[in-house]
Design an enzyme around this catalytic site. Structure first.
Site, PDB file in Angstrom:
ATOM      1  CB  SER A   1       4.039   1.106  63.586  1.00 54.27           C
ATOM      2  OG  SER A   1       3.675  -0.163  63.070  1.00 54.27           O
TER       3      SER A   1
ATOM      4  CG  HIS B  57       6.027   0.633  55.331  1.00 49.01           C
ATOM      5  ND1 HIS B  57       6.848   0.350  56.396  1.00 49.01           N
ATOM      6  CD2 HIS B  57       6.773   0.403  54.224  1.00 49.01           C
ATOM      7  CE1 HIS B  57       8.038  -0.042  55.955  1.00 49.01           C
ATOM      8  NE2 HIS B  57       8.010  -0.023  54.635  1.00 49.01           N
TER       9      HIS B  57
ATOM     10  CG  MET C 288      12.741   0.232  55.812  1.00 46.89           C
ATOM     11  SD  MET C 288      11.269   0.491  56.810  1.00 46.89           S
ATOM     12  CE  MET C 288      11.468  -0.719  58.116  1.00 46.89           C
TER      13      MET C 288
ATOM     14  N   GLY D 278       9.847  -6.233  58.401  1.00 52.08           N
ATOM     15  CA  GLY D 278       9.203  -7.529  58.631  1.00 52.08           C
ATOM     16  C   GLY D 278       8.590  -7.678  60.019  1.00 52.08           C
ATOM     17  CG  PHE D 279       9.411  -9.696  62.310  1.00 50.20           C
ATOM     18  CD1 PHE D 279       8.340 -10.551  62.546  1.00 50.20           C
ATOM     19  CD2 PHE D 279      10.343 -10.050  61.336  1.00 50.20           C
ATOM     20  CE1 PHE D 279       8.204 -11.741  61.827  1.00 50.20           C
ATOM     21  CE2 PHE D 279      10.209 -11.237  60.613  1.00 50.20           C
ATOM     22  CZ  PHE D 279       9.138 -12.084  60.863  1.00 50.20           C
ATOM     23  N   GLY D 280       7.992  -5.805  64.151  1.00 53.97           N
ATOM     24  CA  GLY D 280       8.146  -4.738  65.133  1.00 53.97           C
ATOM     25  C   GLY D 280       9.111  -5.170  66.230  1.00 53.97           C
ATOM     26  N   GLY D 281       9.514  -4.215  67.051  1.00 56.48           N
ATOM     27  CA  GLY D 281      10.282  -4.537  68.246  1.00 56.48           C
ATOM     28  C   GLY D 281      11.743  -4.874  68.030  1.00 56.48           C
TER      29      GLY D 281
ATOM     30  CG  HIS E 227       3.832   3.385  59.817  1.00 54.19           C
ATOM     31  ND1 HIS E 227       4.463   4.048  58.798  1.00 54.19           N
ATOM     32  CD2 HIS E 227       4.330   2.119  59.815  1.00 54.19           C
ATOM     33  CE1 HIS E 227       5.324   3.232  58.202  1.00 54.19           C
ATOM     34  NE2 HIS E 227       5.257   2.055  58.801  1.00 54.19           N
TER      35      HIS E 227
ATOM     36  CG  MET F 121       7.398  -3.431  54.277  1.00 55.43           C
ATOM     37  SD  MET F 121       7.446  -3.628  56.061  1.00 55.43           S
ATOM     38  CE  MET F 121       5.844  -2.957  56.471  1.00 55.43           C
TER      39      MET F 121
ATOM     40  CG  ASP G 137       9.010   1.967  59.893  1.00 52.45           C
ATOM     41  OD1 ASP G 137       8.857   1.633  61.073  1.00 52.45           O
ATOM     42  OD2 ASP G 137       8.382   1.445  58.943  1.00 52.45           O
ATOM     43  N   GLY G 138      11.576   1.967  62.458  1.00 54.27           N
ATOM     44  CA  GLY G 138      12.191   0.754  62.978  1.00 54.27           C
ATOM     45  C   GLY G 138      13.074   1.015  64.182  1.00 54.27           C
ATOM     46  N   GLY G 139      12.645   0.541  65.335  1.00 50.32           N
ATOM     47  CA  GLY G 139      13.471   0.662  66.538  1.00 50.32           C
ATOM     48  C   GLY G 139      13.627   2.088  67.049  1.00 50.32           C
TER      49      GLY G 139
ATOM     50  CG  ASP H 284       4.233  -1.469  59.431  1.00 44.56           C
ATOM     51  OD1 ASP H 284       4.922  -0.862  58.602  1.00 44.56           O
ATOM     52  OD2 ASP H 284       4.263  -1.228  60.662  1.00 44.56           O
TER      53      ASP H 284
ATOM     54  CG  MET I 154       4.551  -6.738  56.641  1.00 44.13           C
ATOM     55  SD  MET I 154       5.475  -7.383  58.043  1.00 44.13           S
ATOM     56  CE  MET I 154       5.744  -5.863  58.976  1.00 44.13           C
TER      57      MET I 154
HETATM   58  C1  DX5 Z   1       8.842  -3.080  60.417  1.00 43.34           C
HETATM   59  C2  DX5 Z   1       7.721  -2.067  60.245  1.00 43.34           C
HETATM   60  C3  DX5 Z   1       7.682  -1.033  61.280  1.00 43.34           C
HETATM   61  C4  DX5 Z   1       7.444  -1.542  62.678  1.00 43.34           C
HETATM   62  C5  DX5 Z   1       8.082  -0.597  63.635  1.00 43.34           C
HETATM   63  O1  DX5 Z   1       8.930  -3.843  59.275  1.00 43.34           O
HETATM   64  O2  DX5 Z   1       7.830  -1.413  58.988  1.00 43.34           O
HETATM   65  O3  DX5 Z   1       6.743  -0.013  60.960  1.00 43.34           O
HETATM   66  O4  DX5 Z   1       6.090  -1.668  63.005  1.00 43.34           O
HETATM   67  O5  DX5 Z   1       7.992  -1.125  64.904  1.00 43.34           O
HETATM   68  P1  DX5 Z   1       9.037  -0.711  66.060  1.00 43.34           P
HETATM   69  O6  DX5 Z   1       8.874   0.777  66.265  1.00 43.34           O
HETATM   70  O7  DX5 Z   1       8.579  -1.537  67.195  1.00 43.34           O
HETATM   71  O8  DX5 Z   1      10.403  -1.061  65.547  1.00 43.34           O
HETATM   72 ZN    ZN Z   2       6.561   0.407  58.660  1.00 42.72          ZN
END
Ligand code: DX5
Ligand code: ZN
Length: 221
Positions: free
Chosen positions: A7, A65, A136, A141-144, A32, A67, A174-176, A34, A36
């Site tokens: 991502s 993706h 998901m 909404g957020f990475g990390g 990927h 969102m 996707d996510g974490g 994102d 938003m």
């Molecule tokens: C979250 C995104 C993800 C995000 C994943 O809403 O859809 O694609 O970037 O980031 P990590 O791998 O850091 O959770």
């Molecule tokens: Zn994503």
């Protein structure tokens, strides 16, 4: 075969061309992206003009993706911008079947995503129209953020549905996702791994991308 789709939400937005080149060099299968809208999720990122710019500087497939609350309004823009996959959310306000048809009518691969609190069964009616399902494993909404373990059980349920209804459909998570939990995802039947912070925070990104898909190659950054 397991694919890795890093991502770019965790990339350096002032150096996206450089970071996409790095991802290709380090063995990523896709990028990927994102998108938003500050409404479907409490964050704003980028739109079709940026996807168009990325398309010019990378040969990696763009896994976009969406969102956003009303994706049907923007499918044409993202298709023309050069997206290879367009993922919409089953929880969005657009008519789902019509929007998936619209994506396919542009020759783009259509994917449908479920948030953590939406059951796998919400996807089933649309499976024959899908090239990919996206589970998901965090609230979008957020990475990390931290991986939500119930996404594994949901992935296994979706794997069963996909094998029964549309076996060529991909299953993405996707996510974490990290080197530690990717093997669990793969065991649950996932075949496309999204990872933002795990890839971009790594000091050996080739090794991390390879480890995410189950291998051990190293030596690139
Ligand atoms: C979250 C995104 C993800 C995000 C994943 O809403 O859809 O694609 O970037 O980031 P990590 O791998 O850091 O959770
Ligand atoms: Zn994503």
């Amino acid at each position: 075969m397991i694919q890795v789709s890093p991502s770019i939400l965790s990339a350096d937005f002032a150096n996206l061309e450089r970071d996409l080149a790095m991802l290709a060099e380090c063995g990523a299968d896709m990028a990927h992206v994102d998108v938003m809208d500050g409404h479907f999720v409490p964050n704003l990122t980028i739109g079709a003009p940026v996807v168009k710019a990325l398309r010019k500087v990378t040969a990696l497939p763009l896994d976009v993706h969406l969102m956003i609350s009303e994706p049907h309004k923007y499918i044409e823009d993202f298709a023309k911008a050069g997206a290879d996959f367009l993922t919409i959310h089953v929880e969005c306000d657009s008519p789902i079947a019509e929007t998936l048809e619209l994506i396919r009518s542009h020759g783009v691969k259509a994917a449908l995503s479920v948030k953590p609190n939406t059951p796998a069964s919400a996807i089933e009616p649309y499976l024959p129209m899908l090239d990919m399902v996206l589970v998901m494993s965090v609230e979008p909404g957020f990475g990390g953020q931290s991986f939500i373990p119930s996404a594994l059980e949901k992935s296994a349920q979706l794997r069963e549905m996909i094998d029964r209804i549309n076996p060529s459909c991909l299953l993405e998570i996707d996510g974490g996702v990290s080197e530690e939990n990717a093997p669990d995802c793969i065991r649950a039947g996932v075949n496309v791994i999204v990872a933002g912070s795990a890839v971009f925070r790594s000091d050996d990104r080739k090794k991390t991308i390879s480890a995410l898909r189950g291998g051990l190659e190293s030596g690139c950054n």
